[in-house]
Design an enzyme around this catalytic site. Structure first.
Site, PDB file in Angstrom:
ATOM      1  N   GLU A   9       0.829  -1.216   0.000  1.00 45.10           N
ATOM      2  CA  GLU A   9       0.000   0.000   0.000  1.00 45.10           C
ATOM      3  C   GLU A   9       0.856   1.255   0.000  1.00 45.10           C
ATOM      4  O   GLU A   9       0.541   2.233  -0.672  1.00 45.10           O
ATOM      5  CB  GLU A   9      -0.959   0.005   1.187  1.00 45.10           C
ATOM      6  CG  GLU A   9      -2.025  -1.082   1.142  1.00 45.10           C
ATOM      7  CD  GLU A   9      -2.816  -1.109  -0.156  1.00 45.10           C
ATOM      8  OE1 GLU A   9      -3.000  -0.032  -0.771  1.00 45.10           O
ATOM      9  OE2 GLU A   9      -3.221  -2.207  -0.569  1.00 45.10           O
ATOM     10  N   ASP A  57      -4.582  -5.705  -9.016  1.00 47.61           N
ATOM     11  CA  ASP A  57      -3.848  -4.632  -9.679  1.00 47.61           C
ATOM     12  C   ASP A  57      -3.550  -4.948 -11.140  1.00 47.61           C
ATOM     13  O   ASP A  57      -3.730  -4.108 -12.015  1.00 47.61           O
ATOM     14  CB  ASP A  57      -2.522  -4.379  -8.952  1.00 47.61           C
ATOM     15  CG  ASP A  57      -2.741  -3.745  -7.591  1.00 47.61           C
ATOM     16  OD1 ASP A  57      -3.861  -3.237  -7.367  1.00 47.61           O
ATOM     17  OD2 ASP A  57      -1.810  -3.765  -6.784  1.00 47.61           O
TER      18      ASP A  57
HETATM   19 ZN    ZN Z   1      -2.560  -2.947  -4.922  1.00 45.95          ZN
END
Ligand code: ZN
Ligand code: ADP
Length: 631
Positions: free
Chosen positions: A442, A517
């Protein structure tokens, strides 16, 4: 809600229906079919024929009950109105009697039974006759008990059908919970606080012509305090709280749910200003017509009734309807339309600071030993919800009691936490090593977003699990974007890939990732190449495979209208865009390694960081970016 678990049935729903079905079939047979089907037919014959049969020696036994005679033949003979072969017959003795009968029977050695005239009513026959009715009674008793349990639960919890039949108004009270009992959840509290003002003085709002939201949807994982917040709103405003739970309707008879909704709203309106709370809205409010195993009439009727009630408000009622769900994604869109549940409030799992606050609330009346450090307990319980923490305190206190201690010690908390982590606590609770990787990931997104000139400014970063994905970096687009410039999209790609690259850089390897992602990046890059002509190799040619929106992710299949060669080119260009973005992300991460490490440490400590906090960790940025952040 914590009481709910007690009401759950130990066996699966379908089994109950099968059992009820079998019981019904038995009852039907017993009551209607069996009594009409004697094993052998009995025929009514004239007395004269009876005498002839006796004298022929064809009768084996006779049963006399008053004037009624029932008898059995030795072998089947053609008797009765249609002269069928049968063994059993029935007839009547003439009212003046027949002195020759007994001697004739004796002469032929016919077995003679003489029964009391009331003999038919002997205990056994009586019981056998009553049995079906007793069974029906038992059956309805169980149905009654079930129904009253299901129906009564939401109103007062004690579960009696009587309670349900009474006006719910009698059972609804003003909760003695206030916002002080809700620890953390500052965002959610802020959202509902203005409703308190409205409920306290609706007249004032009306004079100003202000529109007050009718329906508020509280979203969040189980145990995050949705029910608590709704109750606190009622308690704070001093208005009665009417509640109902969606899951209660699923097993009840068709029509009861809808009628209960109607009554509840009627009572709420009568007692206005008031609050209606619908818990587990998703269990009635799932998209209609997608129910597995055919029509869920009951659910649909209940849902339609809820919609009708929401639409039925004239705008002058001082009733606010709150609903809770942990699956907003499955809700019927009709529920979310303007005028219905159009205001959405999200409750998140508590971060470390909030967990400490919740611990404070729940240990208020618990004697704690001196060694208990609430901040340490908070640090050791990432991923715990408010309800989990309440449970932790409770179990720790029980452990201390079992060990005959006067006060709850740190050791009790530690032991209980380990037990909960191994067992029942939701699997979302994060293990320490996983947590470090999550923080790195993160922080990677964050750092890249922070230093790239065209990325959306940061709003918040967190390593607390939200829904099914872990962690999250939230960026706010500073203006709503309708057209997306190429530089913005390229930066966005780099931000998406930043998480992975931070893992690679700091931990030496990548992981399966906390979220999707790669899939997000690929979809975006493909749209850039094939729709928006943002690659030099391909140029401005429409080469999309399907109508798809890169952010909505909806696809409408279309036949491909270009060559294999073009397809190949698109693939290459997509890969190039992604590799470029990855390179840029990696560069930024390498350049700002120190800041990245600071951020990781801070994230692990605090779990959520908001914008000022991120700025503090990451220091000065380019003038361009600063300008955006101060927006
Ligand atoms: Zn991510
Ligand atoms: P939900 O409705 O979201 O599933 P509940 O409101 O039923 O969760 O929460 C269950 C219990 O957990 C509450 O009664 C309360 O004791 C405790 N709890 C949850 N969140 C909080 C919080 N933020 N502060 C204090 N207690 C909380």
């Amino acid at each position: 809600m914590d009481q709910k678990t007690e009401q759950r049935n130990p066996y699966p729903g379908w089994l109950r229906y099968v059992l009820i079905g079998i019981a019904m079939a038995f009852l039907y047979y017993w009551v209607f079919v069996q009594p009409m089907q004697p094993r052998e037919p009995v025929y009514e014959i004239p007395y004269s024929q009876f005498k002839t049969l006796v004298n022929q020696g064809s009768v084996s036994e006779v049963r006399l009950t008053g004037l009624e005679i029932e008898g059995t033949l030795l072998t089947p003979q053609p008797i009765g109105p249609r002269q069928q072969k049968a063994k059993l017959f029935r007839t009547r003795l003439p009212s003046f009697g027949d002195e020759t009968l007994i001697p004739a029977l004796e002469a032929q050695k016919v077995k003679l039974f003489i029964e009391d005239e009331r003999g038919k009513g002997t205990a056994v026959t009586l019981l056998v006759g009553l049995l079906p009715w007793v069974l029906i009674g038992v059956f309805f008793y169980f149905v009654y008990k079930r129904a009253s349990k299901t129906l009564g639960g939401g109103l007062g919890g004690s579960g009696e059908l009587k309670k349900f039949l009474e006006s719910p108004a009698k059972t609804a009270g003003i909760p003695n919970v206030t916002f002080a009992d809700v620890a953390g959840q500052d965002n959610a509290k802020r959202e509902v606080i203005e409703l308190v003002e409205f409920l306290k003085d609706p007249e004032h709002f009306r004079k100003l012509g202000a529109e007050v939201p009718r329906g508020v949807l509280l979203m969040g994982a189980p145990g995050t305090g949705k029910t608590l917040l709704a109750k606190a709103l009622a308690g704070e405003a001093g208005v009665p709280f009417f509640s109902i739970s969606g899951s209660e309707f699923i097993e009840v008879f068709v029509g009861v749910g809808a009628s209960r909704v109607r009554k509840l709203f009627a009572a709420a309106k009568k007692n206005a200003p008031s609050i209606v709370f619908i818990d587990e809205l998703d269990s009635v409010g799932r998209t209609r017509g997608t129910g597995l195993g055919g029509g869920h009439d009951e659910r649909e009727q209940t849902l339609n009734q809820i919609l009708a009630e929401l639409d039925g408000f004239t705008g002058r009622e001082e009733v606010i309807v709150l609903a809770a769900t942990n699956r907003p994604d499955v809700l019927d869109p009709a529920l979310l339309r303007p005028g219905r549940f159009d205001r959405h409030v999200t409750l998140e799992l508590p971060d470390r600071k909030d967990r400490e606050a919740i611990l404070k609330v729940h240990t208020k009346n618990v004697p704690l030993a001196d060694d208990v450090a609430l901040d340490k307990i908070a640090a050791g319980t990432p991923g715990f919800s408010g309800a989990d923490i309440k449970n932790l305190v409770n179990e720790a206190a029980m452990l201390a009691a079992r060990n005959k201690r006067e006060k709850v010690a740190m050791q009790d908390f530690d032991e209980t936490r380990d037990k909960l982590l191994m067992g029942t606590v939701r699997t979302l609770a994060i293990q320490p090593d996983e947590r470090h990787r999550l923080a790195v990931h993160e922080a990677g997104h964050t750092v890249v977003a922070y230093y790239l000139p065209n990325a959306d400014p940061l709003y918040k970063v967190s390593i607390i699990p939200r829904g099914r994905s872990l962690g999250g970096t939230q960026q706010l687009p500073e203006v709503e974007r309708h057209t997306l410039p190429e530089e913005y999209l390229r930066d966005r790609l780099a931000v998406i890939l930043g998480g992975r690259n931070a893992e690679k850089e700091l931990l030496g390897s990548v992981s399966s990732g906390a979220d999707d992602d790669i899939s997000k990046a690929t979809t975006l890059a493909r749209a850039m190449v094939s729709r928006w002509g943002m690659s030099d190799e391909v140029g401005p040619v429409d080469l999309r495979e399907s109508e798809e929106h890169p952010f909505l992710g909806r696809e409408i299949a279309q036949p491909r209208r270009y060559s294999e060669h073009s397809a190949h080119e698109v693939d290459n260009a997509v890969r190039k865009l992604i590799l470029d973005a990855e390179q840029r992300a990696l560069e930024i991460i390498k350049q700002h390694r120190t800041q990245l490490n600071t951020l990781v440490a801070e994230l692990e400590e605090k779990e959520t960081l908001d914008r000022p906090h991120i700025e503090k960790c990451l220091g000065a940025v380019t003038a361009n970016k600063l300008e955006k952040i101060s927006l």
